[in-house]
Design an enzyme around this catalytic site. Sequence first.
Site, short mmCIF file in Angstrom:
data_model
loop_
_atom_site.label_atom_id
_atom_site.label_comp_id
_atom_site.label_asym_id
_atom_site.label_seq_id
_atom_site.Cartn_x
_atom_site.Cartn_y
_atom_site.Cartn_z
N SER A 108 21.61 23.62 -38.23
CA SER A 108 22.56 24.39 -39.02
C SER A 108 22.48 25.88 -38.65
CB SER A 108 22.27 24.15 -40.50
OG SER A 108 23.22 24.78 -41.31
N ASP A 163 31.00 16.96 -39.59
CA ASP A 163 29.85 16.36 -40.24
C ASP A 163 29.80 16.72 -41.72
OD1 ASP A 163 29.04 18.96 -40.36
OD2 ASP A 163 27.22 18.70 -39.19
N HIS A 179 25.82 16.44 -42.44
CA HIS A 179 25.19 17.65 -41.95
C HIS A 179 23.66 17.66 -42.11
CE1 HIS A 179 25.24 21.70 -40.50
NE2 HIS A 179 24.67 22.17 -41.58
#
EC number: 2.3.1.158
Lengths: 671, 671
Positions: free
Chosen positions: B254, B573, B626
Site C-alpha cells: 500500500s 483491489d 487490498h
Amino acid sequence: MPLIHRKKPQTPPSEEVVAPDEDSQKKPPHESSSSSKTHKKSNGGGKWSCVDSCCWFIGCVCVTWWFLLFLYNAMPASFPQYVTERITGPLPDPPGVKLKKEGLKAQHPVVFIPGIVTGGLELWEGKQCADGLFRKRLWGGTFGEVYKRPLCWVEHMSLDNETGLDPDGIRVRAVSGLVAADYFAPGYFVWAVLIANLAHIGYEEKNMYMAAYDWRLSFQNTEVRDQTLSRMKSNIELMVSTNGGKKAVIVPHSMGVLYFLHFMKWVEEPAPMGGGGGPDWCAKYIKAVMNIGGPFLGVPKAVSGLFSAEAKDVAVARAIAPGFLDTDIFRLQTLQHIMRMTRTWDSTMSMLPKGGDTIWGGLDWSPEKGHTCCGKKQKRNETCGEAGENGVSKIKPANYGRMISFGKEIAEAAPSEINNIDFRGAVKGQSFPNHTCRDVWTEYHDMGIAGIKAIAEYKVYTADAVIDLLHYVAPKMMARGSAHFSYGIADDLDDPKYKDPKYWSNPLETKLPNAPEMEIYSLYGVGIPTERAYVYKLNQSPDSCIPFQIFTSAHEEDEDSCLKAGVYNVDGDETVPVLSAGYMCAKAWRGKTRFNPSGIKTYVREYNHSPPANLLEGRGTQSGAHVDIMGNFALIEDIMRVAAGGNGSEIGHDQVYSGIYEWSDRIDLKL
Amino acid sequence: MPLIHRKKPQTPPSEEVVNADEDSQKKPPHESSSSSKTHKKSNGGGKWSCVDSCCWFIGCVCVTWWFLLFLYNAMPASFPQYVTERITGPLPDPPGVKLKKEGLKAQHPVVFIPGIVTGGLELWEGKQCADGLFRKRLWGGTFGEVYKRPLCWVEHMSLDNETGLDPEGIRVRAVSGLVAADYFAPGYFVWAVLIANLAHIGYEEKNMYMAAYDWRLSFQNTEVRDQTLSRMKSNIELMVSTNGGKKAVIVPHSMGVLYFLHFMKWVEEPAPMGGGGGPNWCAKYIKAVMNIGGPFLGVPKAVSGLFSAEAKDVAVARAIAPGFLDTDIFRLQTLQHIMRMTRTWDSTMSMLPKGGDTIWGGLDWSPEKGHTCCGKKQKRNETCGEAGENGVSKIKPVNYGRMISFGKDIAEAASSEINNIDFRGAVKGQSFPNHTCRDVWTEYHDMGIAGIKAIAEYKVYTADAVIDLLHYVAPKMMARGSAHFSYGIADDLDDPKYKDPKYWSNPLETKLPNAPEMEIFSLYGVGIPTERAYVYKLNQSPDSCIPFQIFTSAHEEDEDSCLKAGVYNVDGDETVPVLSSGYMCAKAWRGKTRFNPSGIKTYVREYNHSPPANLLEGRGTQSGAHVDIMGNFALIEDIMRVAAGGNGSDIGHDQVYSGIYEWSDRIDLKL
C-alpha cells in the site's frame, strides 16, 4: 458474596415461620426456600436445586466481580497513588518528573542489555507438540505452556548438549525490541520503570535500544547464530550518528554486564573473530557503561545451580516439604528435568566464580573475613559479632573461602583438621544405583558410586576446586563451557592467547579498551543476605537422580548467624555478593592498572536496600534486590543524569555502604 | 439457556399440582416455584426473586461460557483445520510447508514496509487525559481508548496543523519490530501470514525486518523527526552484511510502496537532504522490490477522504441511515472530528491522484474507457455491455475521467454540454451559515456560501482540477502537502528542481535508481469494484459542517452498472484501481524508459479475487482485496520464491487478468 449475607438476616423474622409450615420439618430459612423448589422438581429428574443454587451463587460472584471490575475501570488512574499518599504521606516525585522539572533533556542514546533469565524467548520453529505456539513466548509472559505441556516445553527450551546451539528442528529466539525485557511477566517490571522515567525527559525508541539476545547461548555463539553482537554494534553506531554524534550510555544488568565486557573486546577485534570496529571504537561510541548488579567475578549461586540444580529458594522449599521436589509432579522429575535443561545453556557457565582462591578465598581466609550477618541487631542499635566489646564473640566467623563443604563441622573446622582426599583422579564406577535416571541427561549416572564417594570425601572445595569439581561431575558440560569461558587470572595480559573469545567476558583476563574519556560505573544493591558458600550432603533418597543436595538442616542457633539452611550468606543484592559486583570498579580498574591501561574512570555506587514499607508500594522504590533495584529511584536518577549529559563527579563519585574497600584490599592481586 | 429449556417440561406432571395447591391460585408451574420463594421473602424487603433469578441466569451463562471456553482450550490445535477439511475437502498446504518440501531455504533478507493505517502507533508522552496509556497502542490493537475517551484520543492522534509534526506535549510513535503490523487488531492479520510462511523456510528476526514508520507524517518528516529512513538504511546494510552479502528483498504494501520509492531516492542523495549512500546503494543492497497493491499513481479514494471525509463505506452507511453520521454520538461530531484529525496527517496527501488528466483521463476520455462492471453476468457466462453482439449496448460507458461530478446528469452528459464556471478565482465569503463548526478545524468555514456555490457550479472535476479544488477548499492543508508531495509529470527529469524531496514519491517525476540487476514487481488483486469517480451533492443539512457529500442515491437501474451509491467503480483491489497499481510496471518502467534509465526489469502479477468459500476460511487464501491479499497463498508463494533466490522469470513473468496493457496503451505519455 455480599448478597448472601444480606439475604440471611432478612429471612428469619415474623410470618416467615408461619407460611412454609405445610412442609412439616422446620428447616433453617435459607434451606427451606430452596427445598420447596427441590421438592417440586425432585420427581422430574434429579437435584435441580443444587445446580440452581450453584448457578445462583456463580451468578452472584460474577455480578460482584463485574461490578468491581467496572469500578476498577471507572476509577481515575491517579486513585491508587492518592490512597498511597493518604497512608504513607506524599510520595516523592518519580525521578523522571523531578528531573524534567530541573530541565534535563534526552542527550545521549541509551542501550539496555538485559541479564540472564529476564529476557523473553519466543518460538520460531518447533516440533509437533508445540503446534500453535509460533511467535508465542516460551520464556517470559505468563509461562502458560509450562503447565500445559511441560515436557514439550523442556524439550524446546533445551539446547543441543554437544554444540550448545539449536537442536534439530527447533528454533527459539530472543524477543526483540523494548518489549523483550520491559516486563518479565505481566506486572513484574524489569526495565519498564527505567524506560518510563527516561521517556519523561524525551527518550523514545529512536534513542533507546534494548540489546536483547538469547541468554541461553554462550556470548560468542549469539554472534555465530544470530549476529547479535553485530546488530548491537550497528544499532549503537546508528543511534550515535542520528543523535548528532553524542556517544551512547550503556546500561547492562546482571549477566548483561559480562555480555557487554565481551562485546567491548569483540567490537575492536579484527573481522573473523571480532566486529572489526578498530581500536578506538569504544572511545568513539561509548560515553559510559553503567553496570547494574554486575556479577563481574561470578556468583556462587551459579555453582549450586549447576552442581545440584538448586539455589537457596529451592533448598528452602526442600527443607519445608522434604521429598516433594524429588517426586513426580506433572510427570516430570522436576529438578532433574530443570537440571537437564539448564545444563544445556552455556551461558550459566559464564557466571561461575572467577579468579579462584585469589579472589574468593582459600581454606582459612576470605576477603569478607569477619563479616557478620547481624542485620536485625544493627537496627536495634546493639553491637554484634566482632563488634562486641567484652571478650570473644559468640559468633564464629564464617569460612567463606570454603565454597562447598560436606557437613557443617567441616565448614567450621580449622584448616589443619581437614583431610582432603583428592577426587580428581578417582575412577568413575559404572554402577549407578538408580537406573531410571539414565533417560534424564544429567551426567551423574556416568559417575557411579565410586565417583560420588570420592567427591564427598574431598570434604571442602574452594573456588579453584569448585571448577575442578564441576569438570569431574559434568565433564561434557564443562568441556563445552571451557571452550567459551575462562575463570582464571591473567599473569601477562599481552599473551596472544588472550585473543581467544573465551577470555573476553572475564575482567581478570582482559584489558579494558583504550578509551580514557569513558566512564565505568558499578551500581548495585547492598544490605541483603546473599549466597556465598554452601554446606552439602549426600542425597540418600532412592528416587533422586541428583546425588548431592544442600544440607538444609545446617543451622546456627544464633539468629544472627550467616548460616541459614545450609547456605552461608554475605552482604550483597540477594544474588551477587558485594565482592563480585564491586571489586573491579573499587580496586582492580581504579586508576591506571594493568587491567585498565588507559585509566578509564570508575565509580562504585551502592544502594542500601530498604524493603517496601507496605503492599501498596509494590516492589518498592528503594529496593536493593538484584532485579527490584531496576525500580530504585536513586539508581534511576543516577542513570538519567548521566544519560542527560552528566558524569561521575556530578552524580557524587562513589557511594559505599558495604566493606568493599576493606575487602578489596585483602585481595592479593597484582594490578 | 439450555438449562431453562430443560427445566420447563419437567415441572408440569403429577404430584407437582398436588403439593403446590396450598398456595390457592393455580399458576403456571415455573412461576409457582419461584413465587413460593417470593412469598417468603417479600416480607423481608423487596423483589429478591428477580435478583435471584437474574443471578441464576447469569450463573448459567457464565458456567456455559466457562465450559465452552474449557472445551475450546482443551481442543487440539488441529481441530478447526480438521473440521474445515471435512467440509471443503483437503486444504492445500500453506506455501511455507509446500516450499519447504521443495527444499527452499531462506536466502535473501526480507524487509517489510507497512502501508498507511495498518501500523500500530503508541503513546510516549501525552496530556493529562491520557494518563496510564504510556507505551499503550493508540492505533491498532483493540482501539479501546477510542470508546473510553474519544476526544482525548482524537487530540493525541492529531498532528500539529501548521508543521505536520508533534503537537506540543504529545509524542505518539510507531510501534517497532514485527509486532508493529503483524496483526492490525487481534485476529486481523496483515503481515502475520507472510511472516509465518517465511519462518517455515528458515526466516527469523535476524533476516526479516519490519520497517515500521509513523504513517501519519510526510515521508521526509519521518526522517526529520524519527530518523526512520536512516534506520531502514542501517538495518538493510546490517542484514545484507550479516547474511553473507545477499541483497535484500523489499516487500512494501500500500502506501509503503510510495514510502520506498521515496527511500530509494533519499538513500542515494548526498547527506543534508539524503542518506548519502552513494549512487549505487540500491544496486548494492536491493535484489527486488515486490510492491503489494501499490498506489503508484494515487487513489481516487484519497480525494473523497480529504474532500468530504467519506469513502464508499461511509457513504453507504449514510444512505442506509441518513442523519446518523451527522448527529452527535459520543459528544463527537463524528465525521467532522475524523476530518479534522485526518487532515493533520500529511501522508494522506501522498495518495492523491498523480499525473493529472494525462493519466486519469479528461472530460471525455479515460484509459479505462469501455470497462463494464458486469462481474455477475460474466460468471453466468452471458455477455454484457460492449461485449453484447446485437446492436448498441444498454449500458452507457462511464466517464471515469470526471473524478468528481456534481449531479448524475452531469457525470453522464456529453462534454460539450458541460458549462464549467471557474471556481479558482471565486471570492470566499465570510458568511458561513453554521457557526458551531468553527471549533472544528476543517477550513470549510473560511469558504463561506459564495465559495461553496462556486465549487458546485464548476460541475465536473478531472484529476488536474481535483488538485486545484482541494487547494481551494483546504488551502492550509494543501500548502503543507505541496511542500512534501507533488502530483505532476516531469517533462525533463534532469531538471535540478527534482532534487527536492517532495518529488521523490511520485514515480512520474523521478528516475529509478541505476541498478540494472534489480527487479521491480507489482503484485495486486483484481476483480473487485474499486472507487474511481464520484457523484457529489451539496449537503443541505443544517447540522453538518461539511458542505459536500457523496450523492448516494445516484444509482443506475441496471445491476451491472458501474455506478453504485454515487460511486463509479472500476476493476481493482477495492482500494487501488488497476491503473494506479499496474501502469508503472506494465508500461512506464518497462524496458529502458526515461523513468527507468537503467532498464530495471519489471513484472506485473495480478491475483484474481475469489472470496472465501465459507466462514471457516476466514479472510480466504485467494483473496485479492487490498489488505486480505496479504494472506493470498499464490502471492505469498511468489514472494517466498524470490526471497529464496528466484527471479521474475522463475515465478512466471507477468500474470494479467485485467485490461491493464490495453489501458496503459491509451495513456499518451512520453516514455
